[in-house]
Scaffold this motif. Structure first.
Motif, short mmCIF file in Angstrom:
data_model
loop_
_atom_site.label_atom_id
_atom_site.label_comp_id
_atom_site.label_asym_id
_atom_site.label_seq_id
_atom_site.Cartn_x
_atom_site.Cartn_y
_atom_site.Cartn_z
N ARG A 124 12.34 0.83 10.19
CA ARG A 124 11.77 1.25 8.91
C ARG A 124 11.21 2.67 8.99
NH1 ARG A 124 9.94 -4.17 8.80
NH2 ARG A 124 7.91 -3.53 9.66
N VAL A 125 10.56 2.98 10.12
CA VAL A 125 10.01 4.33 10.31
C VAL A 125 11.14 5.36 10.31
CG1 VAL A 125 8.83 5.83 11.94
CG2 VAL A 125 7.93 3.56 11.50
N GLN A 126 12.24 5.04 11.02
CA GLN A 126 13.36 5.96 11.07
C GLN A 126 13.99 6.15 9.69
OE1 GLN A 126 16.15 4.68 14.03
NE2 GLN A 126 14.69 4.79 15.72
N GLU A 127 14.11 5.05 8.94
CA GLU A 127 14.68 5.15 7.60
C GLU A 127 13.79 5.99 6.69
OE1 GLU A 127 15.10 1.12 6.44
OE2 GLU A 127 17.02 0.82 7.45
N ASP A 128 12.47 5.78 6.78
CA ASP A 128 11.53 6.57 5.97
C ASP A 128 11.61 8.05 6.34
OD1 ASP A 128 10.75 4.24 4.77
OD2 ASP A 128 8.91 4.00 5.94
N ALA A 129 11.70 8.33 7.65
CA ALA A 129 11.78 9.72 8.10
C ALA A 129 13.08 10.37 7.61
CB ALA A 129 11.69 9.78 9.63
#
Length: 279
Positions: A85-90
């Motif tokens: 999720r963090v990677q997708e948000d970034a």
């Protein structure tokens, strides 16, 4: 003789005690038998033994290990999901930032092209106007010479801006009123060398970015012999701290400072140290 002597007695003859006891015993036994037969049979208590599995050290250790492993796997899955999720948000944030930057760059380019076109049109109109004025001055000069008069030369040795010089001057004047921002290169904010560099780009001339390098280009010219398009500098030629563009008529255009912005001023307002000619 008694009156009752011949009247038979109504009493039953007494039985002997032994017979009574025997009958009583028999009756008691019968009654006891009947009572036992009539009373419900008492249920015998049932005792059931449940065998519980014996937990050995080995079984307990295995179960605990399995539970710990399952918990660790679940924790790892949660961590992986959160990291994803963090990677997708970034990635989404970066895409939005890149799109915004591309949009701003496209707008900046469109604005610069618009101003360049306006500058060309303005330069053409000014050139035509100057040509008309020059023709008028020629006529007046000829008339004055016939009358015995004379015409005076500009103290700065001006000549009409044409070609590349006209494009440079027109672009510089088109930016008058824009903001001064240190390090800015347009389209709506400039520093001194950024404006000079952009103006000369209209003549397909690439200048260095900083003022000290720009003033080191070309050849030195006297302030009494300036031509439109010349670069004015303040400070030493190789160590100037400010530059501007001479636009003719004893005036220059430059990105002056944060309070003034881009201005067109007389040379007397802030006299330059020197000038160079690149065209």
């Amino acid at each position: 003789m008694s009156h009752t002597a011949h009247i038979p007695s109504h009493r039953k003859p007494r039985r002997s005690s032994s017979k009574l006891a025997l009958r009583a015993g028999v009756a008691g036994g019968v009654l006891s038998t009947i009572a036992v037969a009539a009373s419900p049979a008492q249920a015998e208590p049932v005792t059931e033994t449940l065998e519980m599995p014996t937990l050995t050290n080995v079984d307990l250790s295995g179960a605990l290990s399995t539970a710990v492993a399952a918990s660790a796997e679940a924790t790892e899955q949660d961590a992986l999901a959160q990291d994803l999720r963090v990677q997708e948000d970034a990635a989404a944030a970066k895409a939005a930032k890149d799109a915004k930057k591309a949009k701003e760059e496209a707008e900046r380019k469109a604005e610069a092209e618009r101003k360049a076109k306006e500058a060309e049109e303005k330069a053409l109109a000014e050139a035509q106007e100057r040509a008309s004025r020059s023709s008028d001055r020629t006529s007046l000069s000829a008339s004055s010479s016939h009358d015995g008069g004379g015409s005076s030369e500009s103290s700065y040795g001006d000549s009409t801006a044409t070609g590349s010089a006209a494009a440079i001057v027109a672009f510089a004047r088109a930016q008058v009123g824009d903001a001064y921002v240190r390090g800015a290169t347009g389209p709506n904010a400039w520093d001194c060398s950024g404006l000079v560099q952009a103006a000369y780009r209209q003549a397909n001339i690439d200048l260095p970015r900083v003022s000290s390098s720009q003033s080191s280009m070309g050849t030195s010219v006297s302030l009494d012999n300036l031509q439109p398009g010349d670069i004015l500098y303040w400070g030493s030629r190789s160590g100037s701290y400010h530059v501007a563009i001479y636009v003719g008529g004893g005036k220059y255009v430059g990105a002056q400072n944060p309070s003034s912005g881009v201005v067109e001023q007389s040379l007397d307002w802030d006299a330059p140290s020197g000038a160079v000619r690149i065209l």
